[in-house]
Every structure is written in structure tokens, then in C-alpha cells.
Design a protein around this motif. Structure first.
Motif, short mmCIF file in Angstrom:
data_model
loop_
_atom_site.label_atom_id
_atom_site.label_comp_id
_atom_site.label_asym_id
_atom_site.label_seq_id
_atom_site.Cartn_x
_atom_site.Cartn_y
_atom_site.Cartn_z
N ALA A 51 0.83 -1.21 0.00
CA ALA A 51 0.00 0.00 0.00
C ALA A 51 0.86 1.26 0.00
O ALA A 51 0.53 2.25 -0.65
CB ALA A 51 -0.93 0.00 1.22
N SER A 53 3.80 1.54 -1.40
CA SER A 53 4.27 1.73 -2.77
C SER A 53 3.14 2.27 -3.64
O SER A 53 3.36 3.11 -4.51
CB SER A 53 4.81 0.42 -3.34
OG SER A 53 3.80 -0.57 -3.43
N GLY A 54 1.90 1.82 -3.38
CA GLY A 54 0.76 2.36 -4.12
C GLY A 54 0.51 3.81 -3.82
O GLY A 54 0.11 4.59 -4.69
N ASP A 55 0.74 4.20 -2.56
CA ASP A 55 0.58 5.59 -2.15
C ASP A 55 1.68 6.46 -2.72
O ASP A 55 1.48 7.65 -3.02
CB ASP A 55 0.61 5.66 -0.61
CG ASP A 55 -0.28 6.75 -0.06
OD1 ASP A 55 -0.83 7.52 -0.87
OD2 ASP A 55 -0.43 6.83 1.17
N GLN A 185 -5.21 1.25 -2.70
CA GLN A 185 -3.79 1.43 -3.02
C GLN A 185 -3.09 0.09 -3.27
O GLN A 185 -2.19 0.01 -4.11
CB GLN A 185 -3.12 2.22 -1.89
CG GLN A 185 -3.52 3.68 -1.90
CD GLN A 185 -3.25 4.37 -0.58
OE1 GLN A 185 -3.01 3.73 0.43
NE2 GLN A 185 -3.31 5.70 -0.59
N LYS A 188 -4.23 -0.92 -6.74
CA LYS A 188 -3.58 -0.04 -7.73
C LYS A 188 -2.10 -0.36 -7.87
O LYS A 188 -1.56 -0.37 -9.00
CB LYS A 188 -3.78 1.41 -7.30
CG LYS A 188 -2.88 2.40 -8.01
CD LYS A 188 -1.80 2.91 -7.07
CE LYS A 188 -0.78 3.73 -7.79
NZ LYS A 188 0.05 4.52 -6.89
N ALA A 189 -1.40 -0.66 -6.76
CA ALA A 189 0.02 -1.00 -6.84
C ALA A 189 0.24 -2.26 -7.67
O ALA A 189 1.15 -2.33 -8.49
CB ALA A 189 0.60 -1.17 -5.43
N THR A 343 -3.76 5.26 -10.56
CA THR A 343 -2.62 5.81 -9.83
C THR A 343 -2.97 7.17 -9.25
O THR A 343 -2.73 7.47 -8.07
CB THR A 343 -1.41 5.93 -10.76
OG1 THR A 343 -1.04 4.62 -11.19
CG2 THR A 343 -0.24 6.58 -10.08
N ALA A 346 -5.77 6.85 -6.43
CA ALA A 346 -5.31 6.25 -5.18
C ALA A 346 -4.39 7.20 -4.40
O ALA A 346 -4.51 7.33 -3.18
CB ALA A 346 -4.59 4.94 -5.46
#
Length: 522
Positions: A51, A53-55, A185, A188-189, A343, A346
Motif C-alpha cells: 500500500a 508503494s501504491g501511495d 492502493q 492499484k500498486a 494511480t 489512489a
């Protein structure tokens, strides 16, 4: 864009939005402030790392860096290096201590042994400013993407789409809180990394799995030629541009540890061990992604040519979508479009949640209500704040639409390093540090950074400025980090020695024990 299928692009994106909204609705549990702000601290290190890394992997990473590498080569890849190296500061100095000391926000840490009300107010101001600067970069990415994918060239049309993205983002935050946003997230990641890996494999296959052939072709189709393989294509023209590069590097490396939405994620895990694991998982995940950006960036230049990229709606930010269309047609373009939109959504949702949590928890609950606010009212204030922040980010995104997203995010990192890093490190490691030092460090770094940006070529005095027809720039650098970051540390030191005796010795000792051992943190 010729050959693009707007219906397919938006259909794939619409499916993503519907799926993630359903996930947010199913997992949402916002009965308490802890649930809404920190998901009750129930995520594992692996989940939180993905999460994170997604953020962190924003539109700057996917669109801005690919475009910068396609156009400037080596100098563009420096964004990837800076974004990644900054995680070492988080791992070694911040993550574990922050998790042990705070509860919901960075203000919890900064105010632990200081006067609560002024320090929490300063932390909230810093969080709101940094989040806003970061959010408008993401909104600018939305405008660039829509211009390319839907062939919307009018500023009013792009403004409408930026507004739509902002509204969806606010819904995520209002419905799901931290738990729902975290799952968005994570999804999305996974999509982003899978998409980057797929593009990388397709590109390498197109050039016989020879990176040398790919890079040679990129040089042939770039006016700079072989210069893209060495430092200086963007930042080597003069001593001033080299100093600008040093300033950008400082901001990227030091800014990660001061980003409020990254720091807040450490409270979603149950203990410091999981916080450390979060950083390790995030670092490994992002290292793989940033290696892919090297191939995608040079591949975009090799397949499309630099002139075609710069001439497309969105400029440099169009490199990855153009590449997807050339190697995979409308279907791959639709997938890349959905991933890019995901991207943006998120990251902005995470930023909105962080900013609204800081206002509700630090300002409303602890400054206005003096710590006597009930959890329901705190969450209600956070939701109203999310609406206001969403509206402000939409307006800001419209104003900066067309700028390189990686560059705009670099400014957000400069604000984060200037306002937050010095005060965080001093609070955690310097016993002499006191309330005045904290306030001087935050406001000194924040105000100096803001003033230097306003009077820099970013805002006026250059063809690619936000206000190209005006010229009131007197600060020559595009990124102020090399000046504003030292100012924040200096202000913290001077304010401390002018602020009288050290902060409460008992609370200082308690903070040291808690930060190092975790005793009393739960």
C-alpha cells in the motif's frame, strides 16, 4: 489521439472505479477515529508495504519519469534514483521511532514533549500545504491524460475531467477511510507494477531483448543524440542548472521522510517490527518498478521519437500512453490509461485522507476542543475537511495543467523536507529541542520554501511557467531545496537556543523510551 478509442479507455477505467468502490464499501469500518484514520492498526507489514508503494508511486512515477527519461535520458532517470534512495532515510531514521511515538498523525510526534496547541497547529498547516502541492501535481496528470486519451484539447473540457477525478477521490475517502483507501492502493500498486512489467517485456521483445539496441534507437530519434546517456542533458547547461539539480536531488532524497501521507501509513500496522517490514516491502517493490521506468522511458523515445512526444497533448507526460498505443494498440492504451487514472485516484485519496485527518485530529480535537472531542465528531470534521481539500485540489490542478508531473512532485518533496524533516529528527534525537525550535523549524522551512517557489521560474518569467505572461521571478532555481532545507534546520537550532530551557524532561525521557522500545505505544 489518432486511432485511440475513448469509449474503450473510459470503459476500462470505469470498471476499475466500480470494482474499487465496491471493495471500499465492503471493507469500510469507520466506527471509531482509530478505524477511520489508521484502519485500527490491523494491516501486516507486507500489506502496508505494498500500500505504501501504491501511495508513493504517483502519476509522477508513471507518467512524469517516463517522459523525462524519453526526452532527457540520464537526467530524467535521476528522478527514479532520488525517489527510491529517500526510503533509506525512512528505514534508518524515521519509520520505527515514528510508529512507536505517535497515534494518528505527524503532529502526535512533534507535540509529544512540546506545548500541544501551537505545535499541533503548525504540524497541521505543514501537512495541508504539502498535501495540496502534491495533489495538484496528480490533478495535472489527470488533465494531461484526458487530453491525450479523449482528444480533449479545450481547457474547459480538461477542467471538467479533473473535477470528475477529484469527486471520485473524495468518495473513496468519505466511504472507506484508511482501510478502504489502503485496499484501493494495494489493488492499484498491483496493477501498476504488472502494467510496467508488461510494457517492459513487450519493449525488450521488440528490440530482440537487447537493451543496447533499444537505447541506440532512442538516441537516434532524440535531437540530443548520445548526450542522453550521460549527465547534463537537462541540468548540465550551466553552473546554475547544475545547482538546480543538486537542489532537486536534496529534495527528493530528504523529502520522502517528511511526506505526511507516507508517515501516516506507519500507524496502520500493529507494531514497530511491522513498520520496518513495511518499508522493506515498499522499497523492494518500488526498486523493481523504477528499473522498469528506465526501459519504458528509453523505449518511448525509441518507438515514438522525442518530437512526437513533445507535440502530443500533455507533452512529456504522454510518453507512456503513446508507447502503449504504438506497441499494443487501443486495448493496451486503454489498460495503461486505466492504470494511470487509478494511480492518480489512489494517491490523491491517500493525500486527502492524511490532510483531513491532520486537521480533524490536530486542529479540531486537540487545539479547538483541547483534547476533549468525541471520536464521532472528529471523524465528521475529517469528512467535511476532505470535501474542502478535494475542491481546492481540483482548482489547483486546473491552474498547473500541462506542467511535467515529476517536476511538480519534486516541489512537494522540497516542501516536505523543508517543513517536516528537521523538526522530526530534532524531536526524536535532540533532548535540548523545545517548542520554539519546533515552531521556527516548521514555519521557517515552510515559508522560505513557499516564498522561493512563488518568486522562481516555476510561477513566472519563463515560457513554461504557471504564469508565462508575467515576470516577477528573482530566485533563479526551479527547486528551492538547497536553500530552504538548511534554513529549516537553522531555524530549528536558533529557535531552540532562544526559546529558553529544554522541553519537559519527564516527557522527553518518556518519548525516548517509547520511541526505542515501543513501550506504551499501544
Amino acid at each position: 489521439m489518432i486511432g485511440a478509442n475513448p469509449v474503450l479507455n473510459m470503459s476500462i477505467f470505469g470498471v476499475f472505479v466500480l470494482i474499487t468502490l465496491y471493495v471500499v464499501y465492503r471493507v469500510s469500518s469507520t466506527g471509531t477515529a482509530s478505524d477511520y484514520f489508521a484502519a485500527g492498526g490491523r494491516f501486516t507489514g507486507a500489506q502496508n508495504g505494498i500500500a505504501l508503494s501504491g501511495d508513493y508511486l504517483s502519476a509522477a512515477s508513471f507518467l512524469g519519469i517516463a517522459g523525462a527519461i524519453a526526452v532527457y535520458g540520464y537526467d530524467g532517470f535521476l528522478y527514479s534514483i532520488g525517489f527510491l534512495v529517500g526510503w533509506l532515510v525512512n528505514l534508518l531514521l524515521v519509520a520505527e521511532l515514528l510508529r512507536n511515538t505517535g497515534r494518528f498523525t505527524m503532529g502526535d510526534v512533534l507535540s509529544f514533549r512540546m506545548q500541544q496547541r501551537p505545535v499541533r497547529a503548525a504540524a497541521a498547516v505543514s501537512t495541508l500545504v504539502i498535501s495540496f502541492v502534491y495533489m495538484i501535481a496528480q490533478m495535472a496528470g489527470a488533465g494531461s491524460l484526458v487530453a491525450l486519451l479523449l482528444d480533449v484539447h479545450s481547457s474547459s473540457g480538461q477542467a471538467l475531467v479533473i473535477a470528475a477525478v477529484g469527486l471520485v477521490m473524495v468518495v473513496y475517502v468519505l466511504v472507506g477511510g484508511m482501510k478502504g483507501t489502503t485496499w484501493v492502493q494495494i489493488i492499484k500498486a498491483g496493477m501498476l507494477i504488472l502494467c510496467a512489467a508488461m510494457l517492459t517485456l513487450f519493449l525488450l521483445g521488440k528490440f530482440g531483448y537487447s537493451m543496447t539496441s533499444l537505447m541506440q534507437r532512442a538516441a537516434e530519434r532524440n535531437p540530443l543524440g548520445d548526450q542522453i546517456f550521460a549527465p547534463g542533458a537537462k541540468y548540465g547547461e550551466s553552473a546554475l542548472t547544475k545547482l538546480d539539480f543538486v537542489s532537486l536531488s536534496l529534495a527528493l532524497v530528504l523529502g520522502t521522510a517528511g511526506l505526511p501521507h507516507v508517515l501516516m501509513r506507519f500507524y496502520t500496522v500493529p507494531n514497530a517490527l511491522q513498520a520496518r517490514r513495511s518499508v522493506v516491502w515498499a522499497t523492494v517493490t518500488m526498486a523493481g518498478f523504477y528499473l522498469c521506468t528506465l526501459v519504458i522511458g528509453f523505449g518511448a523515445g525509441a518507438v515514438n521519437g522525442t518530437e512526437a512526444i513533445l507535440a502530443a497533448p500533455g507533452g512529456e507526460n504522454s510518453a507512456a500512453p503513446l508507447l502503449a498505443f504504438r506497441i499494443g494498440g487501443t486495448v493496451l492504451l486503454g489498460i495503461v490509461a486505466a492504470v494511470a487514472f487509478a494511480t492518480i485516484l489512489a494517491v490523491v485519496a491517500g493525500l486527502t485522507l492524511t490532510a483531513s485527518a491532520s486537521f480533524a485530529h490536530d486542529v479540531y480535537a486537540n487545539v479547538v476542543k483541547r483534547g476533549a472531542a468525541d471520536p464521532d465528531s472528529e471523524v465528521r470534521v475529517a469528512r467535511w475537511t476532505a470535501l474542502v481539500i478535494g475542491a481546492a485540489s481540483i482548482v489547483g490542478g486546473i491552474l498547473v495543467n500541462g506542467q511535467n508531473i515529476a517536476f511538480l512532485v519534486g516541489l512537494a518533496f522540497a516542501f516536505a523536507a523543508s517543513a517536516n524533516l528537521s523538526t522530526l529528527l530534532f524531536s526524536l534525537f535532540w533532548k535540548r529541542f523545545n517548542t520554539r525550535g519546533t515552531l521556527w523549524g516548521i514555519y521557517g522551512g515552510l515559508s522560505s520554501c513557499l516564498v522561493l517557489v512563488v518568486f522562481s521560474p516555476v510561477v513566472s518569467g519563463a515560457p513554461d511557467s504557471i504564469l508565462p505572461n508575467a515576470d516577477f521571478a528573482w530566485f533563479p532555481l526551479s527547486n528551492p531545496g538547497v536553500v530552504s532545507i538548511p534554513i529549516s534546520f537553522l531555524c530549528g537550532v536558533v529557535g531552540t537556543f532562544l526559546g529558553g530551557p529544554p522541553s519537559n524532561p519527564r516527557r522527553t525521557a518518556e518519548m525516548e523510551v517509547r520511541s526505542l522500545t515501543g513501550i506504551g505505544s499501544t
